[in-house]
Design a protein around this motif. Structure first.
Motif, PDB file in Angstrom:
ATOM      1  N   TRP A  31      41.649   0.042  65.410  1.00 19.59           N
ATOM      2  CA  TRP A  31      41.625   1.230  66.210  1.00 19.59           C
ATOM      3  C   TRP A  31      40.675   2.546  65.675  1.00 19.59           C
ATOM      4  O   TRP A  31      40.214   3.162  66.369  1.00 19.59           O
ATOM      5  N   SER A  32      40.724   2.528  64.393  1.00 19.04           N
ATOM      6  CA  SER A  32      39.832   3.594  63.799  1.00 19.04           C
ATOM      7  C   SER A  32      38.434   3.170  64.363  1.00 19.04           C
ATOM      8  O   SER A  32      37.713   4.169  64.623  1.00 19.04           O
ATOM      9  N   VAL A  33      37.958   2.168  64.212  1.00 14.85           N
ATOM     10  CA  VAL A  33      36.462   1.739  64.592  1.00 14.85           C
ATOM     11  C   VAL A  33      36.354   2.228  65.922  1.00 14.85           C
ATOM     12  O   VAL A  33      35.281   2.515  66.541  1.00 14.85           O
ATOM     13  N   LEU A  34      37.300   1.683  66.811  1.00 12.61           N
ATOM     14  CA  LEU A  34      37.108   1.849  68.227  1.00 12.61           C
ATOM     15  C   LEU A  34      36.901   3.420  68.588  1.00 12.61           C
ATOM     16  O   LEU A  34      36.476   3.963  69.232  1.00 12.61           O
ATOM     17  N   ILE A  35      38.035   4.127  67.936  1.00 14.53           N
ATOM     18  CA  ILE A  35      38.104   5.844  68.237  1.00 14.53           C
ATOM     19  C   ILE A  35      36.569   6.249  67.658  1.00 14.53           C
ATOM     20  O   ILE A  35      36.335   7.190  68.459  1.00 14.53           O
ATOM     21  N   ILE A  36      36.001   5.777  66.598  1.00 16.03           N
ATOM     22  CA  ILE A  36      35.049   6.373  66.053  1.00 16.03           C
ATOM     23  C   ILE A  36      33.671   6.038  66.820  1.00 16.03           C
ATOM     24  O   ILE A  36      32.942   7.139  67.146  1.00 16.03           O
ATOM     25  N   VAL A  37      33.848   4.933  67.540  1.00 20.68           N
ATOM     26  CA  VAL A  37      32.729   4.671  68.460  1.00 20.68           C
ATOM     27  C   VAL A  37      32.689   5.329  69.709  1.00 20.68           C
ATOM     28  O   VAL A  37      31.939   6.078  70.146  1.00 20.68           O
ATOM     29  N   ALA A  38      34.122   5.737  70.085  1.00 19.53           N
ATOM     30  CA  ALA A  38      34.104   6.297  71.634  1.00 19.53           C
ATOM     31  C   ALA A  38      33.933   8.047  71.319  1.00 19.53           C
ATOM     32  O   ALA A  38      33.374   8.395  72.347  1.00 19.53           O
ATOM     33  N   ALA A  39      34.140   8.401  70.142  1.00 18.16           N
ATOM     34  CA  ALA A  39      33.924   9.668  69.737  1.00 18.16           C
ATOM     35  C   ALA A  39      32.648  10.356  69.251  1.00 18.16           C
ATOM     36  O   ALA A  39      32.247  11.194  68.976  1.00 18.16           O
ATOM     37  N   ALA A  40      31.596   9.233  69.246  1.00 22.23           N
ATOM     38  CA  ALA A  40      30.513   9.154  68.704  1.00 22.23           C
ATOM     39  C   ALA A  40      29.466  10.228  69.704  1.00 22.23           C
ATOM     40  O   ALA A  40      28.499  10.832  68.976  1.00 22.23           O
ATOM     41  N   HIS A  41      29.665  10.289  70.898  1.00 27.44           N
ATOM     42  CA  HIS A  41      28.874  11.103  71.634  1.00 27.44           C
ATOM     43  C   HIS A  41      29.166  12.564  71.943  1.00 27.44           C
ATOM     44  O   HIS A  41      28.907  13.239  72.886  1.00 27.44           O
ATOM     45  N   GLY A  42      30.237  13.093  71.239  1.00 24.42           N
ATOM     46  CA  GLY A  42      30.723  14.514  71.145  1.00 24.42           C
ATOM     47  C   GLY A  42      31.833  14.706  71.526  1.00 24.42           C
ATOM     48  O   GLY A  42      32.746  13.576  71.272  1.00 24.42           O
ATOM     49  N   PRO A  43      32.377  15.873  71.589  1.00 28.81           N
ATOM     50  CA  PRO A  43      33.971  15.924  71.895  1.00 28.81           C
ATOM     51  C   PRO A  43      34.543  15.102  72.880  1.00 28.81           C
ATOM     52  O   PRO A  43      33.700  15.052  73.743  1.00 28.81           O
ATOM     53  N   ILE A  44      35.757  14.633  72.404  1.00 24.17           N
ATOM     54  CA  ILE A  44      36.402  13.860  73.590  1.00 24.17           C
ATOM     55  C   ILE A  44      37.976  14.072  73.606  1.00 24.17           C
ATOM     56  O   ILE A  44      38.497  14.564  72.456  1.00 24.17           O
ATOM     57  N   ARG A  45      38.308  14.156  74.799  1.00 22.95           N
ATOM     58  CA  ARG A  45      39.834  14.290  74.970  1.00 22.95           C
ATOM     59  C   ARG A  45      40.581  13.304  74.471  1.00 22.95           C
ATOM     60  O   ARG A  45      40.177  12.229  74.884  1.00 22.95           O
ATOM     61  N   PHE A  46      42.077  13.386  74.424  1.00 26.91           N
ATOM     62  CA  PHE A  46      43.018  12.568  74.144  1.00 26.91           C
ATOM     63  C   PHE A  46      43.118  11.272  75.102  1.00 26.91           C
ATOM     64  O   PHE A  46      43.068  10.117  74.976  1.00 26.91           O
ATOM     65  N   THR A  47      42.995  11.816  76.452  1.00 24.14           N
ATOM     66  CA  THR A  47      43.142  11.093  77.686  1.00 24.14           C
ATOM     67  C   THR A  47      41.758  10.182  77.862  1.00 24.14           C
ATOM     68  O   THR A  47      41.962   9.115  78.273  1.00 24.14           O
ATOM     69  N   GLU A  48      40.737  10.788  77.654  1.00 27.33           N
ATOM     70  CA  GLU A  48      39.470   9.902  77.509  1.00 27.33           C
ATOM     71  C   GLU A  48      39.403   8.896  76.524  1.00 27.33           C
ATOM     72  O   GLU A  48      39.081   7.604  76.956  1.00 27.33           O
ATOM     73  N   LEU A  49      39.910   9.215  75.210  1.00 30.95           N
ATOM     74  CA  LEU A  49      39.997   8.286  74.551  1.00 30.95           C
ATOM     75  C   LEU A  49      40.977   7.117  74.788  1.00 30.95           C
ATOM     76  O   LEU A  49      40.709   5.687  74.588  1.00 30.95           O
ATOM     77  N   GLU A  50      42.087   7.548  75.423  1.00 24.68           N
ATOM     78  CA  GLU A  50      43.125   6.627  75.742  1.00 24.68           C
ATOM     79  C   GLU A  50      42.709   5.545  76.896  1.00 24.68           C
ATOM     80  O   GLU A  50      42.984   4.311  76.834  1.00 24.68           O
ATOM     81  N   ARG A  51      41.969   5.984  77.804  1.00 22.06           N
ATOM     82  CA  ARG A  51      41.263   5.341  78.815  1.00 22.06           C
ATOM     83  C   ARG A  51      40.131   4.280  78.377  1.00 22.06           C
ATOM     84  O   ARG A  51      39.980   3.216  78.820  1.00 22.06           O
ATOM     85  N   SER A  52      39.530   4.926  77.356  1.00 21.13           N
ATOM     86  CA  SER A  52      38.316   4.019  76.840  1.00 21.13           C
ATOM     87  C   SER A  52      38.729   2.988  75.887  1.00 21.13           C
ATOM     88  O   SER A  52      37.879   2.077  75.792  1.00 21.13           O
ATOM     89  N   ILE A  53      39.774   2.991  75.338  1.00 20.56           N
ATOM     90  CA  ILE A  53      40.112   2.025  74.205  1.00 20.56           C
ATOM     91  C   ILE A  53      41.361   1.188  74.946  1.00 20.56           C
ATOM     92  O   ILE A  53      42.435   1.419  74.696  1.00 20.56           O
ATOM     93  N   GLU A  54      40.826  -0.403  75.419  1.00 15.20           N
ATOM     94  CA  GLU A  54      41.795  -1.058  75.858  1.00 15.20           C
ATOM     95  C   GLU A  54      42.826  -1.615  75.113  1.00 15.20           C
ATOM     96  O   GLU A  54      42.349  -1.800  73.723  1.00 15.20           O
ATOM     97  N   GLY A  55      44.221  -1.460  75.349  1.00 13.17           N
ATOM     98  CA  GLY A  55      45.257  -2.111  74.425  1.00 13.17           C
ATOM     99  C   GLY A  55      45.931  -0.962  73.531  1.00 13.17           C
ATOM    100  O   GLY A  55      46.880  -1.380  73.157  1.00 13.17           O
ATOM    101  N   ILE A  56      45.369  -0.010  73.420  1.00 11.61           N
ATOM    102  CA  ILE A  56      45.867   1.025  72.534  1.00 11.61           C
ATOM    103  C   ILE A  56      46.828   1.874  73.045  1.00 11.61           C
ATOM    104  O   ILE A  56      47.105   2.113  74.268  1.00 11.61           O
ATOM    105  N   SER A  57      48.265   1.891  72.366  1.00 14.26           N
ATOM    106  CA  SER A  57      49.378   2.583  72.771  1.00 14.26           C
ATOM    107  C   SER A  57      49.059   4.156  72.700  1.00 14.26           C
ATOM    108  O   SER A  57      48.139   4.258  71.532  1.00 14.26           O
ATOM    109  N   ARG A  58      49.764   5.094  73.296  1.00 15.75           N
ATOM    110  CA  ARG A  58      49.725   6.478  73.003  1.00 15.75           C
ATOM    111  C   ARG A  58      50.344   6.875  71.573  1.00 15.75           C
ATOM    112  O   ARG A  58      49.595   7.444  70.708  1.00 15.75           O
TER     113      ARG A  58
END
Length: 133
Positions: A31-58
């Motif tokens: 999950w850390s790797v996927l979050i770091i990759v997802a957040a690499a292009h600038g500020p990102i909101r929780f819901t955007e992270l949740e939508r972009s990372i398949e399979g992660i629970s809240r």
């Protein structure tokens, strides 16, 4: 000489010997790797992270974000709006890590078919019962 005579406990030895392992465990977690990759292009909101990372629970997203923030890899900014707007952004240390992760994720993408073929060949040879289902 026994450990009791040195005044050094196994906890102290482990605390001195494990920081690298602890850091690697944290940053190499799925999950850390996927979050770091997802957040690499600038500020990102929780819901955007949740939508972009398949399979992660809240819950797992929340825990991982909290740990990455604690480790100084993410900053969490709460904007004083109604409802509150919370954004996560990589710190410079995490941006450096992201560059390293890109090499790893690129490698994984280039070799995923080869690895899948190798697994299938291994399973056919060593675990034929898996092929019957």
């Amino acid at each position: 000489m026994s450990q009791g005579n040195t005044g050094v406990t196994s906890q102290v030895v482990n605390a001195q010997a494990c920081p690298v392992r602890e850091v690697l465990d944290r940053v190499a977690g799925k999950w850390s790797v996927l979050i770091i990759v997802a957040a690499a292009h600038g500020p990102i909101r929780f819901t955007e992270l949740e939508r972009s990372i398949e399979g992660i629970s809240r819950r797992m997203l929340t825990l991982t974000l909290r740990n990455l923030e604690r480790d100084g890899l993410l900053t969490r900014t709460v904007h004083p709006t109604v409802p509150p707007k919370v954004e996560y952004e990589l710190t410079p240390v995490a941006a450096e890590l992201h560059a390293t992760l890109l090499g790893l994720t690129d490698w994984a993408e280039r070799h995923r078919v080869t690895i899948a073929e190798s697994r299938a060949a291994y399973d056919a040879k060593h675990r034929p019962e898996l092929l019957d289902s």
